[in-house]
Design a protein around this motif. Structure first.
Motif, PDB file in Angstrom:
ATOM      1  N   ILE A 119       0.843  -1.195   0.000  1.00  0.00           N
ATOM      2  CA  ILE A 119       0.000   0.000   0.000  1.00  0.00           C
ATOM      3  C   ILE A 119       0.877   1.243   0.000  1.00  0.00           C
ATOM      4  N   ALA A 124       0.390   5.273   0.446  1.00  0.00           N
ATOM      5  CA  ALA A 124      -0.560   6.300   0.876  1.00  0.00           C
ATOM      6  C   ALA A 124      -0.007   7.675   0.535  1.00  0.00           C
ATOM      7  N   ASP A 143      -1.250  -0.955  -4.361  1.00  0.00           N
ATOM      8  CA  ASP A 143      -2.536  -0.316  -4.108  1.00  0.00           C
ATOM      9  C   ASP A 143      -2.255   1.088  -3.593  1.00  0.00           C
ATOM     10  N   ARG A 174      -3.901   4.863  -1.917  1.00  0.00           N
ATOM     11  CA  ARG A 174      -5.016   5.497  -1.218  1.00  0.00           C
ATOM     12  C   ARG A 174      -4.603   6.900  -0.792  1.00  0.00           C
ATOM     13  N   ASP A 219      -4.789   9.383   2.339  1.00  0.00           N
ATOM     14  CA  ASP A 219      -4.987   9.432   3.787  1.00  0.00           C
ATOM     15  C   ASP A 219      -4.852  10.868   4.275  1.00  0.00           C
ATOM     16  N   GLU A 263      -7.787   6.891   7.180  1.00  0.00           N
ATOM     17  CA  GLU A 263      -7.377   6.091   6.035  1.00  0.00           C
ATOM     18  C   GLU A 263      -8.444   6.170   4.950  1.00  0.00           C
ATOM     19  N   ASN A 264      -8.012   6.132   3.697  1.00  0.00           N
ATOM     20  CA  ASN A 264      -8.945   6.207   2.569  1.00  0.00           C
ATOM     21  C   ASN A 264      -9.889   7.394   2.690  1.00  0.00           C
ATOM     22  N   TRP A 292     -10.368   9.907   0.811  1.00  0.00           N
ATOM     23  CA  TRP A 292     -11.000  10.320  -0.437  1.00  0.00           C
ATOM     24  C   TRP A 292     -12.301   9.567  -0.677  1.00  0.00           C
ATOM     25  N   ILE A 293     -12.414   8.328  -0.185  1.00  0.00           N
ATOM     26  CA  ILE A 293     -13.620   7.529  -0.377  1.00  0.00           C
ATOM     27  C   ILE A 293     -14.822   8.203   0.278  1.00  0.00           C
TER      28      ILE A 293
END
Length: 127
Positions: free
Chosen positions: A60, A62, A103, A105, A107, A121-122, A124-125
């Motif tokens: 990951i 970030a 991956d 993401r 943060d 975490e994540n 933007w989602i």
């Protein structure tokens, strides 16, 4: 009644804000390293914007926006969709360099005195 335009910040206040931001980014970097992340980049600039920290743990990567505020209450309004969109646009440009095959993401780490770092975490989602 019309709202007054914001007053321009003085040079001293801009310098103080920049110093606080850099200090916050250092703290966030230390905190991420304690959590097992490796810092790949700091204040990485692109034509789309700047990413405060780029960190990797396992598979990951970030792209991290760090916000430092004077009080914990101010943290609730420290990040918005516009800021996250800029980080996401910069991350898209930087991903081939920093995250090939990983991956990715977006943060956010929020910092205020006398409070533990808040790592979203994540982020933007959520927008």
């Amino acid at each position: 009644m019309l709202a007054r335009p914001p007053r321009p910040r003085s040079r001293a206040s801009r310098i103080a804000a920049d110093d606080a931001g850099r200090r916050g980014e250092r703290i966030a970097g230390w905190w991420l390293r304690l959590k097992g992340w490796r810092i790949l980049g700091r204040r990485v600039r692109t034509k789309a914007g700047e990413v405060d920290l780029i960190a990797r743990r396992g598979n990951i990567v970030a792209f991290v926006e760090v916000k430092t505020r004077a009080t914990a209450a101010d943290l609730d309004h420290a990040i918005d969709e516009r800021r996250l969109a800029r980080v996401a646009a910069a991350a898209e440009l930087l991903a081939p360099t920093y995250a090939e095959g990983c991956d990715i993401r977006i943060d956010v780490i929020l910092l205020a005195p006398r409070t533990p770092p808040r790592h979203i975490e994540n982020a933007w989602i959520g927008y």
